[in-house]
Design a protein around this motif. Structure first.
Motif, PDB file in Angstrom:
ATOM      1  N   VAL A 150       7.555  -1.353 -13.023  1.00  0.00           N
ATOM      2  CA  VAL A 150       6.047  -1.395 -12.774  1.00  0.00           C
ATOM      3  C   VAL A 150       5.394  -1.916 -11.416  1.00  0.00           C
ATOM      4  O   VAL A 150       4.593  -1.370 -10.826  1.00  0.00           O
ATOM      5  CB  VAL A 150       5.378  -2.437 -13.748  1.00  0.00           C
ATOM      6  CG1 VAL A 150       4.069  -2.675 -13.605  1.00  0.00           C
ATOM      7  CG2 VAL A 150       5.839  -1.990 -15.194  1.00  0.00           C
ATOM      8  N   GLY A 151       6.125  -2.799 -10.733  1.00  0.00           N
ATOM      9  CA  GLY A 151       5.629  -3.390  -9.472  1.00  0.00           C
ATOM     10  C   GLY A 151       5.883  -2.051  -8.555  1.00  0.00           C
ATOM     11  O   GLY A 151       5.093  -1.852  -7.524  1.00  0.00           O
ATOM     12  N   GLU A 152       6.863  -1.225  -8.531  1.00  0.00           N
ATOM     13  CA  GLU A 152       7.137  -0.340  -7.515  1.00  0.00           C
ATOM     14  C   GLU A 152       6.095   0.777  -7.829  1.00  0.00           C
ATOM     15  O   GLU A 152       5.371   1.320  -6.764  1.00  0.00           O
ATOM     16  CB  GLU A 152       8.568   0.290  -7.767  1.00  0.00           C
ATOM     17  CG  GLU A 152       9.735  -0.553  -7.626  1.00  0.00           C
ATOM     18  CD  GLU A 152      10.936   0.168  -7.994  1.00  0.00           C
ATOM     19  OE1 GLU A 152      11.204   1.262  -7.396  1.00  0.00           O
ATOM     20  OE2 GLU A 152      11.699  -0.514  -8.429  1.00  0.00           O
ATOM     21  N   VAL A 153       5.455   1.096  -8.864  1.00  0.00           N
ATOM     22  CA  VAL A 153       4.528   2.157  -9.421  1.00  0.00           C
ATOM     23  C   VAL A 153       3.457   1.581  -8.754  1.00  0.00           C
ATOM     24  O   VAL A 153       2.520   2.363  -7.903  1.00  0.00           O
ATOM     25  CB  VAL A 153       4.397   2.443 -10.875  1.00  0.00           C
ATOM     26  CG1 VAL A 153       3.258   3.168 -11.234  1.00  0.00           C
ATOM     27  CG2 VAL A 153       5.500   2.823 -11.287  1.00  0.00           C
ATOM     28  N   GLU A 154       3.076   0.212  -8.828  1.00  0.00           N
ATOM     29  CA  GLU A 154       1.785  -0.549  -8.560  1.00  0.00           C
ATOM     30  C   GLU A 154       1.702  -0.414  -6.831  1.00  0.00           C
ATOM     31  O   GLU A 154       0.723  -0.083  -6.295  1.00  0.00           O
ATOM     32  CB  GLU A 154       1.619  -1.875  -8.940  1.00  0.00           C
ATOM     33  CG  GLU A 154       1.274  -1.838 -10.741  1.00  0.00           C
ATOM     34  CD  GLU A 154       1.139  -3.237 -11.200  1.00  0.00           C
ATOM     35  OE1 GLU A 154       1.390  -4.199 -10.223  1.00  0.00           O
ATOM     36  OE2 GLU A 154       0.920  -3.320 -12.256  1.00  0.00           O
ATOM     37  N   ALA A 155       2.772  -0.537  -6.377  1.00  0.00           N
ATOM     38  CA  ALA A 155       2.682  -0.619  -4.655  1.00  0.00           C
ATOM     39  C   ALA A 155       2.643   0.654  -4.386  1.00  0.00           C
ATOM     40  O   ALA A 155       2.006   1.028  -3.237  1.00  0.00           O
ATOM     41  CB  ALA A 155       4.311  -1.121  -4.330  1.00  0.00           C
ATOM     42  N   ARG A 164       1.135  10.318 -10.976  1.00  0.00           N
ATOM     43  CA  ARG A 164       2.106  11.239 -11.186  1.00  0.00           C
ATOM     44  C   ARG A 164       3.414  10.893 -10.155  1.00  0.00           C
ATOM     45  O   ARG A 164       4.423  10.805 -10.306  1.00  0.00           O
ATOM     46  CB  ARG A 164       1.853  12.681 -11.096  1.00  0.00           C
ATOM     47  CG  ARG A 164       2.840  13.617 -11.315  1.00  0.00           C
ATOM     48  CD  ARG A 164       2.619  14.982 -11.161  1.00  0.00           C
ATOM     49  NE  ARG A 164       3.742  15.869 -11.066  1.00  0.00           N
ATOM     50  CZ  ARG A 164       4.273  16.178 -10.138  1.00  0.00           C
ATOM     51  NH1 ARG A 164       3.960  15.894  -8.635  1.00  0.00           N
ATOM     52  NH2 ARG A 164       5.508  17.066  -9.661  1.00  0.00           N
ATOM     53  N   GLU A 165       2.698  10.875  -9.007  1.00  0.00           N
ATOM     54  CA  GLU A 165       3.577  10.811  -7.650  1.00  0.00           C
ATOM     55  C   GLU A 165       4.437   9.333  -7.858  1.00  0.00           C
ATOM     56  O   GLU A 165       5.739   9.431  -7.324  1.00  0.00           O
ATOM     57  CB  GLU A 165       2.959  11.007  -6.572  1.00  0.00           C
ATOM     58  CG  GLU A 165       2.589  12.185  -6.050  1.00  0.00           C
ATOM     59  CD  GLU A 165       1.516  12.591  -4.961  1.00  0.00           C
ATOM     60  OE1 GLU A 165       1.203  11.445  -4.565  1.00  0.00           O
ATOM     61  OE2 GLU A 165       1.389  13.981  -4.456  1.00  0.00           O
ATOM     62  N   ALA A 166       3.514   8.283  -7.986  1.00  0.00           N
ATOM     63  CA  ALA A 166       4.225   6.968  -8.191  1.00  0.00           C
ATOM     64  C   ALA A 166       5.051   6.971  -9.224  1.00  0.00           C
ATOM     65  O   ALA A 166       6.079   6.258  -9.148  1.00  0.00           O
ATOM     66  CB  ALA A 166       2.722   6.043  -8.242  1.00  0.00           C
ATOM     67  N   VAL A 170       9.711   6.467  -9.343  1.00  0.00           N
ATOM     68  CA  VAL A 170      10.425   5.411 -10.000  1.00  0.00           C
ATOM     69  C   VAL A 170      11.406   6.222 -10.995  1.00  0.00           C
ATOM     70  O   VAL A 170      12.518   5.642 -11.206  1.00  0.00           O
ATOM     71  CB  VAL A 170       9.670   4.526 -10.944  1.00  0.00           C
ATOM     72  CG1 VAL A 170      10.357   3.464 -11.820  1.00  0.00           C
ATOM     73  CG2 VAL A 170       8.743   3.459  -9.924  1.00  0.00           C
ATOM     74  N   ILE A 171      11.051   7.175 -11.871  1.00  0.00           N
ATOM     75  CA  ILE A 171      11.777   7.917 -12.907  1.00  0.00           C
ATOM     76  C   ILE A 171      12.544   9.015 -12.445  1.00  0.00           C
ATOM     77  O   ILE A 171      13.651   9.284 -13.016  1.00  0.00           O
ATOM     78  CB  ILE A 171      10.726   8.417 -14.043  1.00  0.00           C
ATOM     79  CG1 ILE A 171       9.837   9.429 -13.586  1.00  0.00           C
ATOM     80  CG2 ILE A 171       9.952   7.186 -14.501  1.00  0.00           C
ATOM     81  CD1 ILE A 171       9.020   9.991 -14.401  1.00  0.00           C
ATOM     82  N   ARG A 172      12.501   9.546 -11.285  1.00  0.00           N
ATOM     83  CA  ARG A 172      13.239  10.769 -10.880  1.00  0.00           C
ATOM     84  C   ARG A 172      14.840  10.532 -10.856  1.00  0.00           C
ATOM     85  O   ARG A 172      15.580  11.458 -11.255  1.00  0.00           O
ATOM     86  CB  ARG A 172      12.778  11.333  -9.635  1.00  0.00           C
ATOM     87  CG  ARG A 172      13.326  12.613  -9.157  1.00  0.00           C
ATOM     88  CD  ARG A 172      12.881  13.095  -7.927  1.00  0.00           C
ATOM     89  NE  ARG A 172      11.535  13.373  -7.959  1.00  0.00           N
ATOM     90  CZ  ARG A 172      10.688  14.343  -8.335  1.00  0.00           C
ATOM     91  NH1 ARG A 172      11.541  15.287  -9.039  1.00  0.00           N
ATOM     92  NH2 ARG A 172       9.461  14.717  -8.259  1.00  0.00           N
ATOM     93  N   ALA A 238       5.583  11.582 -16.298  1.00  0.00           N
ATOM     94  CA  ALA A 238       5.195  11.199 -15.009  1.00  0.00           C
ATOM     95  C   ALA A 238       3.626  11.407 -15.239  1.00  0.00           C
ATOM     96  O   ALA A 238       2.668  10.826 -14.780  1.00  0.00           O
ATOM     97  CB  ALA A 238       5.670  12.067 -13.877  1.00  0.00           C
ATOM     98  N   HIS A 239       3.198  12.165 -15.958  1.00  0.00           N
ATOM     99  CA  HIS A 239       1.795  12.439 -16.351  1.00  0.00           C
ATOM    100  C   HIS A 239       1.175  11.602 -17.292  1.00  0.00           C
ATOM    101  O   HIS A 239       0.014  11.604 -17.784  1.00  0.00           O
ATOM    102  CB  HIS A 239       1.462  13.867 -16.925  1.00  0.00           C
ATOM    103  CG  HIS A 239       1.391  14.779 -15.715  1.00  0.00           C
ATOM    104  ND1 HIS A 239       2.775  15.541 -15.205  1.00  0.00           N
ATOM    105  CD2 HIS A 239       0.372  15.377 -15.046  1.00  0.00           C
ATOM    106  CE1 HIS A 239       2.255  16.538 -14.335  1.00  0.00           C
ATOM    107  NE2 HIS A 239       1.224  16.283 -13.989  1.00  0.00           N
ATOM    108  N   GLY A 240       1.990  10.836 -18.012  1.00  0.00           N
ATOM    109  CA  GLY A 240       1.624   9.595 -19.088  1.00  0.00           C
ATOM    110  C   GLY A 240       1.428  10.202 -20.421  1.00  0.00           C
ATOM    111  O   GLY A 240       0.690   9.622 -21.173  1.00  0.00           O
ATOM    112  N   ARG A 241       1.975  11.491 -20.681  1.00  0.00           N
ATOM    113  CA  ARG A 241       1.993  12.033 -21.956  1.00  0.00           C
ATOM    114  C   ARG A 241       2.757  10.940 -22.948  1.00  0.00           C
ATOM    115  O   ARG A 241       2.587  10.966 -24.134  1.00  0.00           O
ATOM    116  CB  ARG A 241       2.472  13.179 -22.118  1.00  0.00           C
ATOM    117  CG  ARG A 241       1.784  14.252 -21.219  1.00  0.00           C
ATOM    118  CD  ARG A 241       0.197  14.422 -21.538  1.00  0.00           C
ATOM    119  NE  ARG A 241      -0.639  15.309 -20.831  1.00  0.00           N
ATOM    120  CZ  ARG A 241      -1.791  15.335 -20.323  1.00  0.00           C
ATOM    121  NH1 ARG A 241      -2.530  14.373 -20.979  1.00  0.00           N
ATOM    122  NH2 ARG A 241      -2.436  16.335 -19.780  1.00  0.00           N
TER     123      ARG A 241
END
Length: 251
Positions: A150-155, A164-166, A170-172, A238-241
């Motif tokens: 979560v912290g990496e996404v927020e950063a 999506r890019e954020a 993390v997930i790639r 990544a798109h939050g689906r």
């Protein structure tokens, strides 16, 4: 060879194997001793029922397609459950369908797989099972990665990245894990293991060359189907689906 396998000897050997496994469970404290015997009985009953249904269904194309529809529905539901997503898990039917669509048309057009139930159901079943496993694993790993990152996404968002890019940052890295079993199976086929399609053709009195050709077709088809399915699954996350509840927001 089939007539030799089917008989009382098969029942006795299966029972002995199940009881020995139960003994190991008991002595090594691996869990309840009845796990293997109960699973074995359930598998036998289910496979016997499926064998009866498939024998009748595969005689006609329309009934074979109906069986495949049921199989697809079960696969999609299983992937959704295994993903542990709190919302949007039904989206996982899309990557499974895409995985099949990336392989089956070419096999049918080239007549490598005849448009008959006897050929279509087994091949589709193999592709469907492998794709289902890859999709459920990719979704679970991606959601796990988001939960711990979560912290990496927020950063990344604070630096101007799109959502999506954020998330992809993390997930790639989790995506290749979902493909690893299939890749390893292809790399070790014939050296470490003899996959099911290969053994099946041999047991049906086919030649070793025919068995090898069928197995190569199945392995390569699985690699394509799973690659396409995992790629779409990662995009869905990544798109939050597909999402899981935020523990910080509970209560």
């Amino acid at each position: 060879m089939t007539s030799t396998v089917l008989g009382p000897t098969l029942l006795v050997v299966c029972a002995v194997l199940a009881l020995l496994a139960a003994l190991v469970y008991r002595l090594a404290d691996l869990g309840p001793w009845w796990v293997v015997p109960s699973a074995s009985v359930r598998a036998a009953v289910q496979l016997a029922a499926v064998a009866v249904v498939l024998t009748a269904a595969m005689a006609r194309l329309w009934s074979s397609l109906l069986i495949l529809l049921v199989m697809f529905s079960v696969a999609a539901a299983t992937a959704a459950r295994r993903s542990r997503a709190a919302r949007g898990s039904w989206w996982l039917a899309a990557p499974i369908a895409l995985g099949l669509a990336s392989v089956l048309p070419l096999l049918l057009v080239t007549d490598l797989v005849p448009l008959t139930g006897v050929a279509l159901v087994p091949i589709t079943g193999i592709l469907l099972g492998g794709t289902m496993t890859a999709v459920s694993l990719a979704a679970r790993r991606a959601l796990d990665a988001l939960g711990t990152g979560v912290g990496e996404v927020e950063a990344a968002l604070s630096l101007g990245f799109l959502e999506r890019e954020a998330r992809l940052l993390v997930i790639r890295e989790s995506a290749p894990d979902a493909l690893l079993p299939s890749v390893d199976q292809a790399r070790t086929a014939g050296l470490v293991t003899l996959p099911g399609a290969f053994v099946g053709v041999l047991l049906s009195t086919g030649s070793a060359a025919q068995a090898g050709a069928v197995q190569v077709l199945v392995l390569v088809g699985l690699l394509l189907a799973q690659s396409c399915a995992v790629a779409v699954t990662i995009e869905l996350v990544a798109h939050g689906r597909l999402v899981r509840p935020d523990p910080a927001r509970r209560g």
